[in-house]
Write a protein that holds these residues in place. Structure first.
Motif, PDB file in Angstrom:
ATOM      1  N   ALA A   1       0.811  -1.226   0.000  1.00 41.88           N
ATOM      2  CA  ALA A   1       0.000   0.000   0.000  1.00 41.88           C
ATOM      3  C   ALA A   1       0.839   1.268   0.000  1.00 41.88           C
ATOM      4  N   THR A   2       1.898   1.279   0.818  1.00 46.11           N
ATOM      5  CA  THR A   2       2.633   2.535   1.008  1.00 46.11           C
ATOM      6  C   THR A   2       4.146   2.389   1.022  1.00 46.11           C
ATOM      7  N   GLY A   3       4.661   1.206   1.373  1.00 51.69           N
ATOM      8  CA  GLY A   3       6.098   1.069   1.558  1.00 51.69           C
ATOM      9  C   GLY A   3       6.567   1.750   2.839  1.00 51.69           C
ATOM     10  N   ASP A   4       7.881   2.006   2.915  1.00 52.60           N
ATOM     11  CA  ASP A   4       8.482   2.634   4.103  1.00 52.60           C
ATOM     12  C   ASP A   4       8.076   1.881   5.361  1.00 52.60           C
ATOM     13  N   VAL A   5       8.223   0.557   5.317  1.00 52.83           N
ATOM     14  CA  VAL A   5       7.689  -0.321   6.352  1.00 52.83           C
ATOM     15  C   VAL A   5       8.373  -0.101   7.694  1.00 52.83           C
ATOM     16  N   LEU A   6       9.690  -0.018   7.707  1.00 52.44           N
ATOM     17  CA  LEU A   6      10.403   0.103   8.981  1.00 52.44           C
ATOM     18  C   LEU A   6      10.041   1.392   9.711  1.00 52.44           C
ATOM     19  N   THR A   7       9.919   2.484   8.975  1.00 52.12           N
ATOM     20  CA  THR A   7       9.538   3.749   9.616  1.00 52.12           C
ATOM     21  C   THR A   7       8.148   3.646  10.223  1.00 52.12           C
ATOM     22  N   ARG A   8       7.227   3.060   9.479  1.00 56.78           N
ATOM     23  CA  ARG A   8       5.863   2.936   9.996  1.00 56.78           C
ATOM     24  C   ARG A   8       5.802   1.939  11.155  1.00 56.78           C
ATOM     25  N   LEU A   9       6.581   0.884  11.092  1.00 52.86           N
ATOM     26  CA  LEU A   9       6.610  -0.069  12.200  1.00 52.86           C
ATOM     27  C   LEU A   9       7.059   0.620  13.484  1.00 52.86           C
ATOM     28  N   THR A  10       8.087   1.426  13.375  1.00 53.30           N
ATOM     29  CA  THR A  10       8.601   2.141  14.548  1.00 53.30           C
ATOM     30  C   THR A  10       7.593   3.175  15.051  1.00 53.30           C
ATOM     31  N   THR A  11       7.022   3.930  14.133  1.00 55.95           N
ATOM     32  CA  THR A  11       6.094   5.006  14.510  1.00 55.95           C
ATOM     33  C   THR A  11       4.852   4.475  15.206  1.00 55.95           C
ATOM     34  N   PHE A  12       4.320   3.368  14.701  1.00 56.09           N
ATOM     35  CA  PHE A  12       3.029   2.895  15.177  1.00 56.09           C
ATOM     36  C   PHE A  12       3.122   1.710  16.142  1.00 56.09           C
ATOM     37  N   MET A  13       4.338   1.346  16.556  1.00 58.25           N
ATOM     38  CA  MET A  13       4.492   0.226  17.481  1.00 58.25           C
ATOM     39  C   MET A  13       3.622   0.349  18.733  1.00 58.25           C
ATOM     40  N   PRO A  14       3.465   1.544  19.337  1.00 59.30           N
ATOM     41  CA  PRO A  14       2.607   1.619  20.534  1.00 59.30           C
ATOM     42  C   PRO A  14       1.160   1.200  20.293  1.00 59.30           C
ATOM     43  N   LEU A  15       0.718   1.198  19.042  1.00 55.14           N
ATOM     44  CA  LEU A  15      -0.668   0.839  18.726  1.00 55.14           C
ATOM     45  C   LEU A  15      -0.823  -0.612  18.299  1.00 55.14           C
ATOM     46  N   ILE A  16       0.285  -1.308  18.082  1.00 53.75           N
ATOM     47  CA  ILE A  16       0.253  -2.616  17.436  1.00 53.75           C
ATOM     48  C   ILE A  16      -0.090  -3.726  18.433  1.00 53.75           C
ATOM     49  N   GLY A  17      -1.071  -4.545  18.042  1.00 56.06           N
ATOM     50  CA  GLY A  17      -1.433  -5.707  18.841  1.00 56.06           C
ATOM     51  C   GLY A  17      -1.036  -7.018  18.205  1.00 56.06           C
ATOM     52  N   HIS A  18      -0.751  -6.996  16.894  1.00 50.06           N
ATOM     53  CA  HIS A  18      -0.372  -8.227  16.194  1.00 50.06           C
ATOM     54  C   HIS A  18       0.364  -7.845  14.921  1.00 50.06           C
ATOM     55  N   VAL A  19       1.271  -8.730  14.483  1.00 46.38           N
ATOM     56  CA  VAL A  19       2.063  -8.524  13.275  1.00 46.38           C
ATOM     57  C   VAL A  19       1.904  -9.737  12.380  1.00 46.38           C
ATOM     58  N   GLN A  20       1.790  -9.495  11.070  1.00 45.29           N
ATOM     59  CA  GLN A  20       1.766 -10.576  10.088  1.00 45.29           C
ATOM     60  C   GLN A  20       2.813 -10.324   9.009  1.00 45.29           C
ATOM     61  N   ILE A  21       3.239 -11.408   8.345  1.00 47.54           N
ATOM     62  CA  ILE A  21       4.306 -11.291   7.354  1.00 47.54           C
ATOM     63  C   ILE A  21       3.984 -12.090   6.096  1.00 47.54           C
ATOM     64  N   ALA A  22       4.560 -11.631   4.984  1.00 48.86           N
ATOM     65  CA  ALA A  22       4.566 -12.338   3.701  1.00 48.86           C
ATOM     66  C   ALA A  22       5.463 -11.528   2.773  1.00 48.86           C
ATOM     67  N   ALA A  23       5.950 -12.172   1.725  1.00 48.76           N
ATOM     68  CA  ALA A  23       6.803 -11.484   0.767  1.00 48.76           C
ATOM     69  C   ALA A  23       6.020 -10.407   0.017  1.00 48.76           C
ATOM     70  N   VAL A  24       6.724  -9.351  -0.335  1.00 49.43           N
ATOM     71  CA  VAL A  24       6.193  -8.292  -1.201  1.00 49.43           C
ATOM     72  C   VAL A  24       7.009  -8.307  -2.495  1.00 49.43           C
ATOM     73  N   PRO A  25       6.375  -8.406  -3.665  1.00 46.23           N
ATOM     74  CA  PRO A  25       4.932  -8.280  -3.914  1.00 46.23           C
ATOM     75  C   PRO A  25       4.178  -9.603  -4.048  1.00 46.23           C
ATOM     76  N   SER A  26       4.822 -10.754  -3.907  1.00 48.30           N
ATOM     77  CA  SER A  26       4.203 -12.027  -4.279  1.00 48.30           C
ATOM     78  C   SER A  26       3.248 -12.608  -3.245  1.00 48.30           C
ATOM     79  N   ARG A  27       3.373 -12.215  -1.995  1.00 50.31           N
ATOM     80  CA  ARG A  27       2.665 -12.765  -0.848  1.00 50.31           C
ATOM     81  C   ARG A  27       3.042 -14.227  -0.580  1.00 50.31           C
ATOM     82  N   ALA A  28       4.189 -14.643  -1.078  1.00 47.15           N
ATOM     83  CA  ALA A  28       4.710 -15.988  -0.826  1.00 47.15           C
ATOM     84  C   ALA A  28       5.555 -15.974   0.446  1.00 47.15           C
ATOM     85  N   GLU A  29       6.348 -17.022   0.650  1.00 48.09           N
ATOM     86  CA  GLU A  29       7.231 -17.101   1.805  1.00 48.09           C
ATOM     87  C   GLU A  29       8.105 -15.851   1.890  1.00 48.09           C
ATOM     88  N   PRO A  30       8.444 -15.413   3.098  1.00 54.22           N
ATOM     89  CA  PRO A  30       9.119 -14.120   3.268  1.00 54.22           C
ATOM     90  C   PRO A  30      10.607 -14.111   2.956  1.00 54.22           C
TER      91      PRO A  30
END
Length: 258
Positions: free
Chosen positions: A182-211
């Motif tokens: 959707a937006t990229g810049d994942v690490l910055t957003r992960l750091t910024t919004f960590m206080p709000l995060i209750g769960h994390v999910q993963i998959a490769a970008v852009p394929s959604r396959a194994e990471p």
């Protein structure tokens, strides 16, 4: 130490649900998460989890009519009673299985004042019901490529909704795949919004396959999660390239254990 849960909405797709739970345990997972398990009795899922020495972390509210293109009800004006029933259903399933988190699905509707007000009001009501059961509600923006027209697609929109709800048991589901698309810049957003995060999910970008492929450096993501003090499960919500067990070689390649 990072902990990984198997998302059985995608992993072992060739097996029925109870067999998927058994397969996840054999593969070394100690936790699973589900999409919509409601056609399987909760008691059967609980028994399968106990037999596999595995815990169920969470599930989604019912999506509505998938054949009609629906993908959740929470932000749909006029569907409040159906969403309330979906939340009640999810809470009952969690109580019977030991799950602790519910992803409250918003639905396909424009992100405007009316739908936003509907979602906020619905989640305030649902959060009170979930709190009585000791449960956390999650909200998750979904990228517009995978689900065009979904209520929200960015972490910033989700954070705005959370601020308006203002209850501590409603948190952000940070799906690295959706954020990356959707937006990229994942690490910055992960750091910024960590206080709000209750769960994390993963998959490769852009394929959604194994990471272990694509444009996201998951070693960097995992290091950031450790440094930020994330203690929850990391949901493996990816679509296997082929055989699910063979695909678990990604854990070796990325230097993590299940």
């Amino acid at each position: 130490m990072l902990r990984f849960s198997a998302n059985l909405g995608f992993l072992w797709p060739e097996l029925p649900l109870l067999d998927r739970i058994e397969a996840a345990g054999r593969a070394g997972f100690r936790a699973i998460e589900l999409h919509w398990p409601y056609d399987v009795p909760a008691a059967a899922v609980a028994a399968a989890c106990d037999a596999a020495d595995i815990v169920l972390t969470g599930l989604n509210t019912a999506p509505g009519d998938l054949k009609a293109g629906e993908f959740g009800l929470g932000a749909l004006p006029g569907r409040e009673a159906e969403f309330e029933a979906a939340v009640t259903q999810s809470i009952a399933y969690c109580r019977a299985t030991g799950a602790t988190m519910i992803h409250a699905m918003a639905g396909v509707v424009p992100f405007d004042a009316r739908s936003s007000a509907t979602f906020v009001a619905n989640l305030r009501h649902a959060s009170a019901e979930a709190e009585r059961a000791g449960l956390t509600l999650l909200i998750e923006p979904i990228n517009p490529r995978d689900k065009p027209g979904y209520f929200y697609s960015t972490i910033e929109q989700a954070a705005e909704i959370l601020e308006r709800i203002g209850t501590p048991n409603v948190k952000l589901l940070f799906d690295v795949y959706h954020v990356g698309v959707a937006t990229g810049d994942v690490l910055t957003r992960l750091t910024t919004f960590m206080p709000l995060i209750g769960h994390v999910q993963i998959a490769a970008v852009p394929s959604r396959a194994e990471p272990d492929e694509g444009e996201i450096s998951y070693p960097a993501i995992f290091l950031a999660l450790e440094e930020l003090g994330y203690e929850g499960w990391i949901g493996c919500e990816y679509k296997p390239r082929g055989d699910t067990v063979e695909g678990l070689v990604w854990t070796e390649r990325l230097g993590v254990t299940l």
